[in-house]
Scaffold this active site. Structure first.
Site, PDB file in Angstrom:
ATOM      1  N   GLU A   1       0.880  -1.299  -0.075  1.00 51.78           N
ATOM      2  CA  GLU A   1      -0.022   0.108  -0.012  1.00 51.78           C
ATOM      3  C   GLU A   1       0.904   1.152  -0.092  1.00 51.78           C
ATOM      4  OE1 GLU A   1      -3.944  -1.236   1.765  1.00 51.78           O
ATOM      5  OE2 GLU A   1      -2.720  -0.349   3.234  1.00 51.78           O
TER       6      GLU A   1
ATOM      7  N   CYS B   1      -1.715   6.832   9.298  1.00 58.31           N
ATOM      8  CA  CYS B   1      -0.582   5.990  10.036  1.00 58.31           C
ATOM      9  C   CYS B   1      -0.687   4.838  10.626  1.00 58.31           C
ATOM     10  CB  CYS B   1       0.493   6.821  10.922  1.00 58.31           C
ATOM     11  SG  CYS B   1       0.694   8.760  10.254  1.00 58.31           S
TER      12      CYS B   1
HETATM   13  N1  SAH Z   1       8.746   1.358  10.322  1.00 57.57           N
HETATM   14  C1  SAH Z   1       9.054   2.816  10.259  1.00 57.57           C
HETATM   15  C2  SAH Z   1       8.097   3.405   9.335  1.00 57.57           C
HETATM   16  C3  SAH Z   1       6.669   3.287   9.627  1.00 57.57           C
HETATM   17  S1  SAH Z   1       6.286   4.999   9.738  1.00 57.57           S
HETATM   18  C4  SAH Z   1       8.979   3.325  11.619  1.00 57.57           C
HETATM   19  O1  SAH Z   1       8.474   2.718  12.607  1.00 57.57           O
HETATM   20  O2  SAH Z   1       9.037   4.467  11.617  1.00 57.57           O
HETATM   21  C5  SAH Z   1       4.506   5.009  10.320  1.00 57.57           C
HETATM   22  C6  SAH Z   1       4.400   5.600  11.414  1.00 57.57           C
HETATM   23  O3  SAH Z   1       3.134   5.360  11.948  1.00 57.57           O
HETATM   24  C7  SAH Z   1       5.462   5.156  12.630  1.00 57.57           C
HETATM   25  O4  SAH Z   1       5.896   6.458  13.412  1.00 57.57           O
HETATM   26  C8  SAH Z   1       4.742   4.542  13.478  1.00 57.57           C
HETATM   27  O5  SAH Z   1       5.006   4.109  14.487  1.00 57.57           O
HETATM   28  C9  SAH Z   1       3.160   5.142  13.436  1.00 57.57           C
HETATM   29  N2  SAH Z   1       2.222   4.201  13.787  1.00 57.57           N
HETATM   30  C10 SAH Z   1       2.117   2.945  13.522  1.00 57.57           C
HETATM   31  N3  SAH Z   1       0.703   2.451  13.918  1.00 57.57           N
HETATM   32  C11 SAH Z   1       0.272   3.466  14.122  1.00 57.57           C
HETATM   33  C12 SAH Z   1      -1.208   3.642  14.758  1.00 57.57           C
HETATM   34  N4  SAH Z   1      -2.029   2.648  14.735  1.00 57.57           N
HETATM   35  N5  SAH Z   1      -1.644   4.899  14.929  1.00 57.57           N
HETATM   36  C13 SAH Z   1      -1.066   6.171  15.022  1.00 57.57           C
HETATM   37  N6  SAH Z   1       0.417   5.886  14.261  1.00 57.57           N
HETATM   38  C14 SAH Z   1       0.813   4.547  13.911  1.00 57.57           C
END
Ligand code: SAH
EC number: 2.1.1.192
Length: 338
Positions: free
Chosen positions: A88, A329
């Site tokens: 995605e 996110c």
């Molecule tokens: N693996 C990398 C790239 C992903 S970025 C990382 O961890 O940074 C996606 C962002 O969204 C990250 O900051 C992640 O922690 C956040 N994220 C993941 N699940 C989420 C959720 N349910 N609600 C809000 N943010 C979330």
């Protein structure tokens, strides 16, 4: 390696090694990365050059499905890879132009509790061409130019280090897409060793780090990577990164009610960020069915922001886009949810 993952110098060397002129490498590179086309029989390559690459691989990626948000102009794309895996990506429209969030792996193995992308584990890394292909497919489809790229889709970019670096350099190449490093943001859950490697690459992209908790006990529960690289190891790597690049670091902080919005978190965050030039980006938790927690209400979010600001921290709240199409996110998956 597939031809559309190769640097221009590699393509030039390739043609020379097969007895062709090196400028054929430039022609092919421009066709693939500036024109963003793969129908090479319609390029200006000579018959001999075409014969040479006849059996070489050019990777394709197609837009398989698209969802449009009704509340903002966000679009979520499902891309189909050659091996039928699905990934995605998200296209967002801002005043300054288009921003695209891309995936770097099929799935993810980091197992952060709150994130949908990791629920099926990691299937495989994406190649540089598959990361570029996500952008080119969208640009070709909408006839637009992407001016900002964020590596925040499925996958942990630093867990696919070599291909991600290759992708970033290719995207930046002035003979290709020519995107400024400043308009590229890489987000990591905190692979401290790779953050050091990244500091040594001399590519001035923006670095974002998913923090989400402010002490080791709680962070290890939420993000297993913290058991390998704890907050001290992470901070040391970030100091190294900042010494080398002088870039401000963004901390992503997903707000989970009652878990990381306490006064103790404010205090610990203040200590953790001390000595670093940082910016804190608060992300209200987006719902996924596997994680049974809530975001604070808007008053709670604002209160937490104010408390950080009172401690002189730079804070913003991430604008929520595409929530009606699960494009926010942490909501990206590798399969169509039924
Ligand atoms: N693996 C990398 C790239 C992903 S970025 C990382 O961890 O940074 C996606 C962002 O969204 C990250 O900051 C992640 O922690 C956040 N994220 C993941 N699940 C989420 C959720 N349910 N609600 C809000 N943010 C979330």
């Amino acid at each position: 390696m597939d031809l559309n993952s190769m640097y221009i110098d590699e393509l030039r060397d390739f043609f020379v090694s097969k007895g062709e002129k090196s400028f054929r490498g430039n022609q092919l590179f421009t066709f693939l990365h500036d024109k963003k086309r793969i129908d090479i029989e319609n390029s200006n390559l000579s018959a001999k050059a075409l014969e040479i690459i006849k059996n070489e691989k050019i990777t394709t990626i197609e837009i398989y499905k698209m969802y449009s948000s009704e509340i903002d102009e966000t679009r979520k794309m499902l891309f189909k890879l050659e091996d039928d895996n699905l990934i995605e990506g998200v296209l967002m429209k801002y005043k300054f132009g288009y921003s695209q969030c891309i995936s770097t792996q099929v799935g993810c193995k980091m197992s952060c509790g709150f994130c949908a992308s990791t629920k099926d584990g990691v299937i495989r890394n994406l190649s540089a061409s598959e990361m570029l292909g996500q952008i080119y497919a969208v640009e070709n489809h909408f006839n637009i130019t992407i001016s900002n790229v964020i590596l925040m889709g499925s996958g942990e970019p630093l867990d696919n280090y070599d291909e991600v670096i290759r992708f970033i350099r290719l995207l930046h190449d002035e003979k290709g897409h020519n995107l400024s490093y400043r308009n590229i943001t890489l987000s990591t859950c905190g692979l401290a060793d790779k953050i050091r490697d990244l500091a040594d690459e001399d590519i001035p992209i923006n670095l974002a780090v998913s923090l989400h908790q402010t002490n080791d006990t709680d962070r290890s529960k939420l993000m297993p990577i913290n058991r390998k690289f704890n907050l001290e190891a992470l901070k040391k790597a970030l100091i190294y990164y900042q010494d080398k690049t002088n870039n401000r670091i963004t901390f992503e902080y997903t707000l989970i009610e009652g878990q990381n919005d306490k006064d103790s978190n404010v205090k610990e965050l203040k200590i953790f960020t001390h000595g670093l030039k940082t910016h804190i980006n608060l992300i209200p938790l987006n719902p996924i069915e596997e994680f049974n927690e809530k975001r604070p209400n808007s008053f709670g979010i604002q209160t937490f922001k104010n408390k950080l600001e009172n401690e002189n921290m730079n804070v913003t709240i991430r604008r929520e886009l595409g929530s009606d199409i699960s494009a926010s996110c942490g909501q990206l998956r590798r399969r169509v949810k039924r």
